[in-house]
Structure formats: structure tokens, C-alpha cells
Scaffold this active site. Structure first.
Site, mmCIF file in Angstrom:
data_model
loop_
_atom_site.group_PDB
_atom_site.id
_atom_site.type_symbol
_atom_site.label_atom_id
_atom_site.label_comp_id
_atom_site.label_asym_id
_atom_site.label_seq_id
_atom_site.Cartn_x
_atom_site.Cartn_y
_atom_site.Cartn_z
ATOM 1 N N SER A 248 4.702 20.761 19.899
ATOM 2 C CA SER A 248 4.334 21.533 18.709
ATOM 3 C C SER A 248 3.458 22.731 19.055
ATOM 4 C CB SER A 248 3.634 20.630 17.698
ATOM 5 O OG SER A 248 2.343 20.325 18.120
ATOM 6 N N LYS B 193 -3.560 21.624 16.397
ATOM 7 C CA LYS B 193 -2.956 22.784 15.741
ATOM 8 C C LYS B 193 -3.923 23.960 15.778
ATOM 9 C CE LYS B 193 0.836 20.813 13.939
ATOM 10 N NZ LYS B 193 0.733 19.647 14.836
#
Lengths: 211, 211
Positions: free
Chosen positions: B131, B170
Site C-alpha cells: 500500500s 499511511k
DNA sequence: AGTTCGTGCGAACATCCGTTCGGTGGGTGG
DNA sequence: CCACCCACCGAACGGATGTTCGCACGAACT
């Protein structure tokens, strides 16, 4: 592992501090003074306890024969990896293989051996530029290489281009009678050259990105 | 630095070996036997020479009071960074901040302090998934984080999503009254959520890609 | 030849240091 | 209370260890 008494925890803590500072273990009398214990025999007593509990190892009859066990004491194998220079910026780098880089006033990076997994003569280069960006190697990264004179297709290698007199980090492909050196950057073109023109310096092992 | 004689080089080499093996320095008589020298005074003499030339440091009148200087002897500050688990695979991880991770039978990674530049309580996570691939963080990488409760826009952070009960890595953006957690992977969608739902666990420092 | 200097030798000395031993006091269980 | 164990104390013993001193030998230099 049993719980250890206050005095034993003191001694253990003192041991760590002492080793940190002096780089050799304390004598029993050092511990005695350092922990405010009244007799050497008490130190000996607790040292035995600590040995039973597996915190230290003692060599009997030998002064300062105390070895601290466990993570803090057991020193991990540290390798001083020489950072030989930068790569992909067009600078030639000295060949590391058979050279003795003993009097290296050069920069080094210390790493634990997990990072090079037992390989020999590993050296490091600082990456300049983004030619390998799609292989997740960025400008400023440090790459670890092992000396190698040959490579398989797809290997990431540091190669010396004789005609240009420079070293670059690329993916290596042997295609028929020519060599393709493929950057991992779609904005850049591969280098095609003759096998005789390339001299492989090292093979990519791992990389580290400093903060 | 002057050249050192054969005997002095022997002694230095013996010192390294001995320290490597026993974790405490040899006595003068250990050196005498180990190097095949006929008298302790000769050892003392050469030890003084080695001290003059800056290879060792001696604490006088103290048994085994020899400290090896230079790259091999001076032990770099080694930090045992606990690898608390994996991230971005949806697994919750224990919070490191105020916890005492003293009896850590967990995995640790030893690194030199250059890699975390003096930061405190650094911990590590193994990255699962891609990711953050466009931030050059790949599956299998190890990321180093420092504990943090807040972040600036664009920081790469490990956040705990309360409603999902999971932790993910993230990029962090505060947008008005909501939080955007942006993966660095164009095939993945950002997560939008309320500020009260996120709890920042740590801020990205650096990363290492094992071979 | 005489001198100086670096290096090596052997022995003796003083201290450092690990070990041992008898003894003390508190707690616990019979 | 007594026996027993654990933790501790103080002192002494003997071996381990750093230091010192006188001496020797060869190389380099005057």
C-alpha cells in the site's frame, strides 16, 4: 527465570554501566564499592545467584571474569561497511575486491550482520539520482553490495563502463552479443553495450533509506 | 600513526580475538602466552608502545585494564529495536509508548544509532502488502518508527483505526473536520475518517529492505 | 671504539582480586 | 524452642596480575 532481589538488580545494573564506560568488566571489589555492599563475599554470593539465573557467566579464578549475557551484554556482530562513494552520478569508484581497505579514513557505516547475511567483503554506496526509482531505490539511499564479477539476468549490479569511465547501478541483462543495462525508471533509456565494455563490480544485496 | 612492529601487530590481533571470544580483556600473562612472548615486561613494553600510538587505552594498576580503540574495538552504540509485528496487513499491534517491553521474547533487530539518529523508544514493524509502494516502501521492508501522538500533513504514520481495530501505515492529512489516510498506491483508495477515530502510534523514520 | 636507542629477558615485588570460612540475624516450619 | 535456609558480614589466604629494575644484544651513528 526467577525473580532477582534488589541487590542483584543493582549489581546487574552496575555491570552494564561499568561495561558501557570502561569496556572491561568490574572486579568484585569494584562492584562492592559501586553498589555500596559491605563485603566482597556478598558480591560473590549474589554473583553466583546471578549466574544460576542465567544473567551472567563467570570464569572462575580469573580477575574480572564476568561476561554479561542477554541482549545488552552479548555484543552483536558489527560490521563496518565502507561507503566507497556515490553511484549513478557518473563518478568512478575504487574497486573494492582484492584491495586492502585497511587504512580507510573513508566513511563507514556500521550494520549488524543480519543486514548482509553472512556475505563477505560487503561494501556500500550512496545512491545519487533516481535511475532505480522503480526498484524502490531512491536518491540518498545506501545500497549494500557484495563483490561479484558476473551476474544473472535481472540482477541489480554496479557496473563499470570502460568507455565512459564511470560506474552505475542498473539491472543487468545479457542479450545475445550485447549487454543491456536497464534503469528502473521509465523516463530513462537502457544502455546497450558490448560485453567487453562492462566490468561488474558488485551485486545488490539490500538497501537502507536514512531519515 | 607510526608503523607497528610484528610483535605489536601480534598483540593487537590477539587482543581482538580474545575480546571476541571472552568478552573481557586478557591479562598481560594471557598475552604473553598467547603471543609466545618470553617475559611479561616485554608485553608491558609493547603495550605502552601501542598506547602511545593510539591503538589502545590502559588503566594503570588495574588488571585487564586494556581498552581497544579504533573501529573494531570501540563498540558502536547498538540499539535493539523491537519488531512489534506487522503492519498494513490489518493486524492490531501492541502500543509501544509507555509499555515496558523489558521481557521481550519478541523479535528484535539490532541497528546502529545512525539509523535512528538519536530518537528515543524507536520501534520497528514489518511491512505487509504494497500500500505504500509509491513511497518506496515495499512488502517485506522493515520500517522504523518513533512514538508520536500527532502528525503533520504528509507525514507517514502508523495509525490505529478504532472502528476497525487495526493499525495501518499511511500518509496523514488533516482536511477540515476529517482525516485522510492516503496510501501511496494509485490502485488503492484513501481512507476518510473522523479525527476521533484515529490514534497515531508512530511516525516514520527510516526503512530497511532486507535481501 | 664508544654511545645511544630500541627491544627483549628474567626475576622480584607489591598489590589486586577471587575464594573460603566462621559467624550473625531474620524468617519459616516442625 | 530448635532446625534449617537465606542473605549478609568481616577477615584472611593464596593465587593472579601489573609494575619495576638490572641486564643484554644488536643496529645506527659519532
Amino acid at each position: 527465570m526467577k525473580e532477582l532481589s534488589g541487590k542483584q538488580a543493582d549489581i546487574l545494573e552496575f555491570l552494564r554501566k561499568f561495561l558501557e564506560e570502561k569496556d572491561y568488566p568490574p572486579s568484585i571489589r569494584d562492584i562492592q564499592e559501586g553498589c555500596g555492599i559491605s563485603s566482597t563475599s556478598v558480591v560473590d554470593y549474589n554473583l553466583r545467584k546471578l549466574e544460576e539465573k542465567g544473567h551472567i557467566r563467570r570464569d572462575r579464578e580469573i580477575s574480572r571474569g564476568i561476561e554479561l549475557l542477554g541482549a545488552r551484554g552479548r555484543r552483536p556482530r558489527i560490521l563496518e561497511i565502507p561507503v566507497l562513494g556515490s553511484i549513478a552520478a557518473g563518478q568512478p569508484i575504487p574497486v573494492p575486491s582484492s584491495e586492502r581497505w585497511s587504512n580507510d579514513s573513508e566513511e563507514t557505516v556500521a550494520v549488524t550482520e543480519d543486514m548482509v547475511r553472512g556475505r563477505e567483503n560487503v561494501f556500500a554506496l550512496r545512491v545519487k539520482g533516481t535511475s532505480m526509482i522503480e526498484d524502490l531505490i531512491d536518491d540518498g539511499d545506501i545500497v549494500f553490495l557484495e563483490p561479484a564479477r558476473s551476474a544473472s539476468n535481472g540482477d541489480r549490479v554496479a557496473v563499470w563502463l570502460k568507455d565512459r569511465g564511470e560506474v552505475t547501478l542498473k539491472r543487468f541483462y545479457h542479450e545475445g552479443d550485447r549487454i543491456r543495462l536497464q534503469p528502473a525508471n521509465s523516463t530513462m533509456e537502457p544502455i546497450y553495450t558490448a560485453p567487453g565494455n562492462v566490468e561488474i563490480q558488485g551485486r545488490f544485496i539490500s538497501s537502507f533509506r536514512p531519515s
